[in-house]
Write an enzyme that holds these catalytic residues in place. Sequence first.
Site, PDB file in Angstrom:
ATOM      1  N   PRO A   1       0.787  -1.220   0.000  1.00 15.73           N
ATOM      2  CA  PRO A   1       0.000   0.000   0.000  1.00 15.73           C
ATOM      3  C   PRO A   1       0.825   1.278   0.000  1.00 15.73           C
ATOM      4  O   PRO A   1       1.861   1.358   0.652  1.00 15.73           O
ATOM      5  CB  PRO A   1      -0.833  -0.098   1.285  1.00 15.73           C
ATOM      6  N   ASN A   2       0.321   2.235  -0.727  1.00 13.45           N
ATOM      7  CA  ASN A   2       0.846   3.605  -0.802  1.00 13.45           C
ATOM      8  C   ASN A   2       2.146   3.737  -1.601  1.00 13.45           C
ATOM      9  O   ASN A   2       2.624   4.851  -1.805  1.00 13.45           O
ATOM     10  CB  ASN A   2       1.013   4.210   0.603  1.00 13.45           C
TER      11      ASN A   2
ATOM     12  N   ARG B   1       5.181  11.204  -2.215  1.00 11.57           N
ATOM     13  CA  ARG B   1       4.881  10.968  -0.802  1.00 11.57           C
ATOM     14  C   ARG B   1       6.159  11.126   0.014  1.00 11.57           C
ATOM     15  O   ARG B   1       7.128  10.405  -0.201  1.00 11.57           O
ATOM     16  CB  ARG B   1       4.348   9.544  -0.659  1.00 11.57           C
TER      17      ARG B   1
ATOM     18  N   TYR C   1      11.260   8.949   1.462  1.00 14.01           N
ATOM     19  CA  TYR C   1      11.246   7.893   0.433  1.00 14.01           C
ATOM     20  C   TYR C   1      11.948   8.281  -0.865  1.00 14.01           C
ATOM     21  O   TYR C   1      12.045   7.466  -1.779  1.00 14.01           O
ATOM     22  CB  TYR C   1       9.794   7.492   0.130  1.00 14.01           C
TER      23      TYR C   1
ATOM     24  N   ASN D   1       8.188  -5.377  -0.834  1.00 13.51           N
ATOM     25  CA  ASN D   1       8.032  -4.253   0.093  1.00 13.51           C
ATOM     26  C   ASN D   1       6.557  -4.202   0.494  1.00 13.51           C
ATOM     27  O   ASN D   1       5.725  -3.694  -0.262  1.00 13.51           O
ATOM     28  CB  ASN D   1       8.444  -2.932  -0.556  1.00 13.51           C
TER      29      ASN D   1
ATOM     30  N   ALA E   1       3.021  -0.621   4.901  1.00 17.93           N
ATOM     31  CA  ALA E   1       2.564  -0.663   6.302  1.00 17.93           C
ATOM     32  C   ALA E   1       2.034  -2.043   6.712  1.00 17.93           C
ATOM     33  O   ALA E   1       1.973  -2.346   7.912  1.00 17.93           O
ATOM     34  CB  ALA E   1       1.497   0.398   6.519  1.00 17.93           C
TER      35      ALA E   1
ATOM     36  N   HIS F   1       3.881  -4.261   9.266  1.00 17.57           N
ATOM     37  CA  HIS F   1       3.763  -4.129  10.721  1.00 17.57           C
ATOM     38  C   HIS F   1       2.438  -4.648  11.255  1.00 17.57           C
ATOM     39  O   HIS F   1       2.190  -4.586  12.462  1.00 17.57           O
ATOM     40  CB  HIS F   1       3.931  -2.641  11.103  1.00 17.57           C
TER      41      HIS F   1
ATOM     42  N   ASP G   1       1.551 -15.579   6.864  1.00 14.62           N
ATOM     43  CA  ASP G   1       1.084 -16.955   6.641  1.00 14.62           C
ATOM     44  C   ASP G   1       1.155 -17.342   5.164  1.00 14.62           C
ATOM     45  O   ASP G   1       1.435 -18.503   4.841  1.00 14.62           O
ATOM     46  CB  ASP G   1      -0.358 -17.108   7.137  1.00 14.62           C
TER      47      ASP G   1
ATOM     48  N   GLU H   1      12.707  -9.118   1.913  1.00 17.25           N
ATOM     49  CA  GLU H   1      11.890  -7.974   2.354  1.00 17.25           C
ATOM     50  C   GLU H   1      12.698  -6.689   2.155  1.00 17.25           C
ATOM     51  O   GLU H   1      13.870  -6.623   2.547  1.00 17.25           O
ATOM     52  CB  GLU H   1      11.568  -8.177   3.839  1.00 17.25           C
TER      53      GLU H   1
ATOM     54  N   HIS I   1      12.672  -2.382   2.534  1.00 17.57           N
ATOM     55  CA  HIS I   1      12.103  -1.092   2.947  1.00 17.57           C
ATOM     56  C   HIS I   1      13.014   0.015   2.465  1.00 17.57           C
ATOM     57  O   HIS I   1      14.232  -0.040   2.690  1.00 17.57           O
ATOM     58  CB  HIS I   1      11.927  -1.027   4.466  1.00 17.57           C
ATOM     59  N   ILE I   2      12.413   0.982   1.818  1.00 14.95           N
ATOM     60  CA  ILE I   2      13.181   2.111   1.280  1.00 14.95           C
ATOM     61  C   ILE I   2      13.791   2.915   2.428  1.00 14.95           C
ATOM     62  O   ILE I   2      14.967   3.292   2.388  1.00 14.95           O
ATOM     63  CB  ILE I   2      12.255   2.991   0.412  1.00 14.95           C
ATOM     64  N   SER I   3      12.980   3.177   3.441  1.00 14.76           N
ATOM     65  CA  SER I   3      13.458   3.948   4.592  1.00 14.76           C
ATOM     66  C   SER I   3      14.030   3.002   5.645  1.00 14.76           C
ATOM     67  O   SER I   3      13.748   1.800   5.636  1.00 14.76           O
ATOM     68  CB  SER I   3      12.290   4.745   5.192  1.00 14.76           C
TER      69      SER I   3
ATOM     70  N   ARG J   1      12.728   5.095  12.771  1.00 13.83           N
ATOM     71  CA  ARG J   1      11.455   5.802  12.705  1.00 13.83           C
ATOM     72  C   ARG J   1      10.575   5.428  13.912  1.00 13.83           C
ATOM     73  O   ARG J   1      11.069   4.948  14.913  1.00 13.83           O
ATOM     74  CB  ARG J   1      10.789   5.508  11.353  1.00 13.83           C
TER      75      ARG J   1
ATOM     76  N   ARG K   1       6.906   0.989  13.634  1.00 14.28           N
ATOM     77  CA  ARG K   1       7.527   0.446  12.415  1.00 14.28           C
ATOM     78  C   ARG K   1       8.671  -0.519  12.727  1.00 14.28           C
ATOM     79  O   ARG K   1       9.307  -1.057  11.828  1.00 14.28           O
ATOM     80  CB  ARG K   1       8.067   1.585  11.540  1.00 14.28           C
TER      81      ARG K   1
HETATM   82  C1  DQA Z   1       8.122   1.255   3.952  1.00 17.64           C
HETATM   83  C2  DQA Z   1       8.152   1.478   5.467  1.00 17.64           C
HETATM   84  C3  DQA Z   1       6.775   1.268   6.079  1.00 17.64           C
HETATM   85  O1  DQA Z   1       6.831   1.479   7.473  1.00 17.64           O
HETATM   86  C4  DQA Z   1       5.782   2.238   5.468  1.00 17.64           C
HETATM   87  O2  DQA Z   1       4.493   1.994   5.993  1.00 17.64           O
HETATM   88  C5  DQA Z   1       5.786   2.200   3.988  1.00 17.64           C
HETATM   89  C6  DQA Z   1       7.060   2.120   3.281  1.00 17.64           C
HETATM   90  C7  DQA Z   1       9.475   1.599   3.286  1.00 17.64           C
HETATM   91  O3  DQA Z   1       9.673   1.203   2.152  1.00 17.64           O
HETATM   92  O4  DQA Z   1      10.323   2.280   3.904  1.00 17.64           O
HETATM   93  O5  DQA Z   1       4.741   2.316   3.340  1.00 17.64           O
HETATM   94  O6  DQA Z   1       7.843  -0.107   3.695  1.00 17.64           O
END
Ligand code: DQA
Length: 153
Positions: free
Chosen positions: A13-14, A21, A26, A82, A85, A88, A95, A106, A108-110, A115, A119
């Site tokens: 998502p997002n 964003r 990011y 990735n 959210a 978390h 599963d 896995e 994560h960009i950040s 943070r 997270r």
């Molecule tokens: C994220 C980190 C997550 O906590 C956040 O909700 C995201 C992006 C990252 O790529 O840093 O949507 O997965």
Amino acid sequence: MIPVTVVYVLNGPNLNLLGTRRPEVYGTTTLSILEELCREEATRLGLDLVFRQSNHEGLLIDWIHEAGARVKAGESIGAVFNPGAYTHTSIALHDAIEGTELPVIEVHISNVHRREAFRHHSYISPIARGTVVGLGVDGYRLAIDALHRMSPQ
Ligand code: DQA
């Protein structure tokens, strides 16, 4: 025709908002540019890329099932994931990966550990082959490379 092995890159998502964003967190790379970066890396390694993004947990689960089946069929090396959210919150994604035995890196960009405390926990890390955190969009390229090196094929 020689069958080409696939690497999946799945985004939660997002991540469709990448580029606009919170660029201070990011960066400014958009999702379509990220797809091109991933395609370049996949091509360099002789892999086909399946690159997808969804804001819907159930669709991400369906894609994990699809990728897992293709790994079992010898058609894929696994997925760079990735989960946004859902990382978390989602026992269902945990599963799905566990149930399909899908090899996952896995990403994560950040740096989620620098943070907010919410997270810091990941439902995905315990069943991932590895994690790449806080290296920006470059983490995707590194994760594709790592998945390729881990692959028995
Ligand atoms: C994220 C980190 C997550 O906590 C956040 O909700 C995201 C992006 C990252 O790529 O840093 O949507 O997965």
